[in-house]
Design an enzyme around this catalytic site. Sequence first.
Site, PDB file in Angstrom:
ATOM      1  N   ASP A 147       1.119  -1.099  -0.336  1.00 18.19           N
ATOM      2  CA  ASP A 147      -0.145   0.053   0.087  1.00 18.19           C
ATOM      3  C   ASP A 147       0.592   1.544   0.232  1.00 18.19           C
ATOM      4  O   ASP A 147       1.897   1.359   1.139  1.00 18.19           O
ATOM      5  CB  ASP A 147      -1.101   0.247   1.463  1.00 18.19           C
ATOM      6  CG  ASP A 147      -1.838   1.203   1.615  1.00 18.19           C
ATOM      7  OD1 ASP A 147      -2.784   1.048   1.182  1.00 18.19           O
ATOM      8  OD2 ASP A 147      -1.220   2.776   1.625  1.00 18.19           O
TER       9      ASP A 147
ATOM     10  N   TYR B  17       3.084   9.842  -0.051  1.00 17.81           N
ATOM     11  CA  TYR B  17       4.309   9.186   0.736  1.00 17.81           C
ATOM     12  C   TYR B  17       5.214   9.316   0.138  1.00 17.81           C
ATOM     13  O   TYR B  17       6.554   9.348   0.713  1.00 17.81           O
ATOM     14  CB  TYR B  17       3.687   7.795   0.623  1.00 17.81           C
ATOM     15  CG  TYR B  17       2.103   7.066   0.930  1.00 17.81           C
ATOM     16  CD1 TYR B  17       2.126   8.557   1.960  1.00 17.81           C
ATOM     17  CD2 TYR B  17       1.491   5.994   1.244  1.00 17.81           C
ATOM     18  CE1 TYR B  17       0.486   7.614   2.882  1.00 17.81           C
ATOM     19  CE2 TYR B  17       1.155   5.570   2.482  1.00 17.81           C
ATOM     20  CZ  TYR B  17       0.078   6.268   2.687  1.00 17.81           C
ATOM     21  OH  TYR B  17      -0.969   5.822   3.377  1.00 17.81           O
TER      22      TYR B  17
ATOM     23  N   LYS C 285      -2.888   5.998  -3.752  1.00 18.02           N
ATOM     24  CA  LYS C 285      -3.867   6.961  -3.097  1.00 18.02           C
ATOM     25  C   LYS C 285      -4.004   8.659  -4.428  1.00 18.02           C
ATOM     26  O   LYS C 285      -2.496   8.884  -4.493  1.00 18.02           O
ATOM     27  CB  LYS C 285      -4.015   6.734  -2.557  1.00 18.02           C
ATOM     28  CG  LYS C 285      -4.404   6.123  -0.869  1.00 18.02           C
ATOM     29  CD  LYS C 285      -4.509   6.620   0.342  1.00 18.02           C
ATOM     30  CE  LYS C 285      -3.481   4.836   1.067  1.00 18.02           C
ATOM     31  NZ  LYS C 285      -1.992   4.379   0.260  1.00 18.02           N
TER      32      LYS C 285
ATOM     33  N   HIS D 199      -7.410   9.604  -1.210  1.00 19.35           N
ATOM     34  CA  HIS D 199      -6.636   9.325  -0.669  1.00 19.35           C
ATOM     35  C   HIS D 199      -7.742  10.361   1.080  1.00 19.35           C
ATOM     36  O   HIS D 199      -7.840   9.676   2.019  1.00 19.35           O
ATOM     37  CB  HIS D 199      -5.553  10.122  -0.665  1.00 19.35           C
ATOM     38  CG  HIS D 199      -5.005   9.978   0.722  1.00 19.35           C
ATOM     39  ND1 HIS D 199      -3.080   9.549   0.701  1.00 19.35           N
ATOM     40  CD2 HIS D 199      -4.817   9.269   1.915  1.00 19.35           C
ATOM     41  CE1 HIS D 199      -2.575   9.501   1.859  1.00 19.35           C
ATOM     42  NE2 HIS D 199      -3.511   8.313   2.925  1.00 19.35           N
TER      43      HIS D 199
END
Length: 259
Positions: free
Chosen positions: A39, A44, A73, A107
């Site tokens: 994931d 990120y 996301k 997200h």
Amino acid sequence: MAGGDKLPLLGLGTYKVKDPQTISAVIDVALSSGYKLIDTAAGYRNEALIGQALRELCPKHNLLPEEVFITSKLAPCDHGYEKVIAAYEKSLRDLGRPHPLDLYLIHWPGVQGKKREDPSNAALRRESWKAMEELYRRGKVKAIGVSNYTIKHLEELLQYAAITPAVLQSECHPFLRQADVRSYCAAHGIFFQAYSSLGTGDVSTTPLIYTALGVHPCMEKLLITAWIVVIISHANSFCTTVQLKKWLESMEDQWHKYY
């Protein structure tokens, strides 16, 4: 999930993991332990590093890249129809995936830089979901969903969605059980997926947990993971009692292997 695609029971989250060596090391351990779900998210800022690590490590573990389920996301700054399409294509390139992502999520329901009460949030959420549906219809992604949506957000979404989200990913652990959200998802055919299952701090170090369970503190992470599996299995009705018992026995075997 709705549509027949299977979502692995456990996955590796990569939030805050940005160092190339660390990413390679944790993915190596995850794959060797049987994990088949990674994931990530545009926010990120590690998609390219994850893609590189998977290309290097999949052969070592006798896996084809498409055998590893990848979730990414949409960043809160990329809400809006055109931005969603562009953001997805960038994630696909960064991950180095020649085939569609397994799951793509919005997200957060809010748009970066806008106040929560700003009415344009709802309008942009709608645009974003229409773009997600278009990606799905064109075969660019295997499944679409949302993350961090409340029941209110889900109710709004279902009023205009032509395609029901396959997944809601939300924080869930013993101190944030999300029972109402899980029930809502079950009633509307949305798979509930938990993240931060050990808590945003570390729920397992709370004396209340191991006192209540009556076990040694070092077993808490294992038991909390088992608790999550039980409630998620029940909420999504995808796991029989026999299958769950077999999974818990395998967890116990892993425990004895290392302890």
